[in-house]
Design a protein around this motif. Structure first.
Motif, short mmCIF file in Angstrom:
data_model
loop_
_atom_site.label_atom_id
_atom_site.label_comp_id
_atom_site.label_asym_id
_atom_site.label_seq_id
_atom_site.Cartn_x
_atom_site.Cartn_y
_atom_site.Cartn_z
N ILE A 216 -30.75 -27.05 -2.02
CA ILE A 216 -31.95 -27.86 -1.28
C ILE A 216 -31.55 -28.41 -0.03
O ILE A 216 -32.51 -28.71 0.78
N ALA A 217 -30.76 -29.52 -0.37
CA ALA A 217 -29.87 -29.80 0.87
C ALA A 217 -29.70 -28.66 2.00
O ALA A 217 -30.69 -29.44 2.97
N MET A 218 -29.26 -27.86 2.21
CA MET A 218 -29.46 -26.99 2.90
C MET A 218 -30.83 -26.45 4.14
O MET A 218 -30.76 -26.12 4.74
N ARG A 219 -31.58 -26.21 2.18
CA ARG A 219 -33.06 -25.79 2.83
C ARG A 219 -34.04 -27.26 4.02
O ARG A 219 -34.42 -27.35 5.17
N GLU A 220 -33.20 -28.58 2.73
CA GLU A 220 -33.79 -29.10 3.47
C GLU A 220 -33.53 -29.58 5.38
O GLU A 220 -33.87 -30.68 5.51
N LEU A 221 -32.37 -29.75 5.49
CA LEU A 221 -31.26 -29.41 6.60
C LEU A 221 -31.77 -28.55 7.72
O LEU A 221 -31.97 -28.45 8.94
N GLY A 222 -32.83 -27.99 7.70
CA GLY A 222 -32.97 -26.46 8.33
C GLY A 222 -32.40 -25.53 7.82
O GLY A 222 -32.53 -24.58 8.95
N HIS A 223 -31.87 -25.16 7.56
CA HIS A 223 -31.20 -23.81 7.07
C HIS A 223 -31.09 -23.21 5.85
O HIS A 223 -30.67 -22.96 4.30
N ASP A 225 -31.52 -19.99 5.34
CA ASP A 225 -31.00 -18.74 4.46
C ASP A 225 -29.62 -19.50 3.53
O ASP A 225 -29.60 -18.47 2.49
N SER A 226 -29.23 -19.93 3.81
CA SER A 226 -27.60 -20.47 3.33
C SER A 226 -27.93 -20.99 2.12
O SER A 226 -27.87 -20.84 1.33
N GLY A 227 -29.34 -22.22 2.20
CA GLY A 227 -29.90 -22.77 0.40
C GLY A 227 -29.99 -21.56 -0.49
O GLY A 227 -29.88 -22.04 -1.31
N LYS A 250 -39.16 -22.06 -2.75
CA LYS A 250 -39.46 -23.11 -1.89
C LYS A 250 -38.81 -22.30 -1.10
O LYS A 250 -38.84 -22.73 1.32
N THR A 251 -37.32 -22.30 -1.31
CA THR A 251 -36.48 -21.76 0.35
C THR A 251 -36.42 -20.28 0.64
O THR A 251 -36.72 -20.28 1.79
N GLU A 252 -37.45 -19.44 -0.51
CA GLU A 252 -36.93 -17.94 0.15
C GLU A 252 -38.44 -18.39 1.30
O GLU A 252 -38.58 -17.70 2.88
N LEU A 253 -39.21 -19.31 0.32
CA LEU A 253 -40.92 -19.48 1.70
C LEU A 253 -40.27 -19.51 3.11
O LEU A 253 -41.14 -18.99 3.82
N ALA A 259 -41.85 -11.94 -0.49
CA ALA A 259 -41.62 -10.84 -1.43
C ALA A 259 -40.77 -11.36 -2.11
O ALA A 259 -40.35 -12.16 -3.74
N ALA A 260 -39.19 -11.98 -1.78
CA ALA A 260 -37.91 -13.07 -2.70
C ALA A 260 -39.32 -14.04 -3.30
O ALA A 260 -38.51 -14.05 -4.81
N ALA A 261 -39.83 -14.83 -2.52
CA ALA A 261 -40.39 -16.17 -2.77
C ALA A 261 -41.51 -15.70 -4.02
O ALA A 261 -41.22 -16.05 -5.29
#
Length: 305
Positions: A216-223, A225-227, A250-253, A259-261
């Protein structure tokens, strides 16, 4: 023969009371020594996860002596392990009384209280400990846990950081700090905290929770793929509730991997077909995919013109 012997002993005790009291003291002393030995062996058995053996040793110790705080403490741990929480607490309360309020036992009792949602009782125990000593990491950790239950997150952070300053090798406290940062959406602080964790010291269930917080943190910080990688790792470690699938969707989106989402949301809907959040996320994915398709078509049309 045994009856005659018993009668003789009673007669001798009545006739020679001081000497009999000395004999009783000797017998009591020997029983106490034997009870302490059994308690030590019982505690060793607990450390080696030999719970049935430990139970027998503590029961035997308590039959010999009702003044050994370690026997009550050890037996309370056995009872707790068996799910007999009320009895476990009762035995540990007796251990605290017999030990004249040993800080370690008070902290353990406080933790038991807290697990049973007896927050005020837990707070009383930790208050006694912190009145007598300010350098006990487990007491500060318990204090932090109590403050979290009371939704006093900043105060809890202060207690947890005090615990860390006293015992840097405390993964459970760092996880608690990370959880607060996650709730406060302080994602950079969360990552800085978990980067200091030795993951080999964390149980699998908590490692999965840690991976989800990282994702979640990596997604919210703009990463994103890593998230997504961290969230998939959380699932691989055994996390399978709707929340982790929602976060993965949410992260795949965010990476436009529709498809992954969609696959993540299908997993969530298998757990609860009528879940409102899952259905809403599924609709968001479809709408985002439709917008992308429309934008692509418009771009192609513009290029043709």
């Amino acid at each position: 023969m045994r009856l005659r012997t018993a009668i003789l002993l009673i007669f001798l005790c009545l006739g020679f009371a001081p000497g009999c009291r000395a004999i009783r003291r000797t017998v009591d002393s020997r029983q106490s020594i034997e009870a302490r030995r059994m308690s030590r062996e019982g505690l060793a058995a607990i450390h080696q996860n030999r719970w049935e053996e430990a139970e027998k040793l503590f029961e035997a110790a308590l039959e010999l002596s009702h003044s050994d705080d370690r026997a009550y403490w050890g037996y309370s741990e056995v009872l707790w392990q068996k799910g007999q929480h009320a009895e476990a607490i009762s035995h540990l309360e007796q251990a605290v009384r017999l030990s004249a309020g040993a800080p370690e036992l008070r902290v353990r009792l406080g933790n038991m209280y807290l697990e049973e949602d007896r927050v005020d009782d837990a707070a009383t125990q930790v208050a006694h400990v912190l009145e007598s000593t300010r350098d006990m990491a487990t007491a500060w950790a318990l204090h932090g846990d109590i403050l979290v239950r009371q939704e006093k997150l900043e105060a809890a952070l202060a207690s947890y950081h005090r615990a860390i300053s006293l015992d840097r090798q405390s993964p459970q406290v760092r996880l608690a700090i990370a959880d607060i940062y996650s709730r406060q959406q302080r994602h950079d602080r969360l990552l800085a905290t978990v980067d200091q964790l030795e993951e080999s010291t964390i149980p699998t269930e908590q490692a999965a929770q840690l991976e989800m917080m990282r994702g979640i943190a990596m997604r919210e910080l703009g990463h994103p793929d890593s998230g997504a990688q961290h969230l998939q790792r959380a699932i691989a470690l055994g996390m399978s509730g709707r929340e982790v699938y929602h976060e993965l969707a949410k992260t795949e989106l965010a990476s436009r991997r529709f498809a992954a989402a969609s696959h993540a949301i299908r997993n969530a809907l298998q757990l609860a077909p009528d879940d409102a959040e899952s259905l809403s996320l599924a609709q968001n994915i479809q709408q985002a995919q439709a917008r992308l398709a429309a934008d692509t078509a418009n771009d192609d049309l513009t290029q043709e013109r």
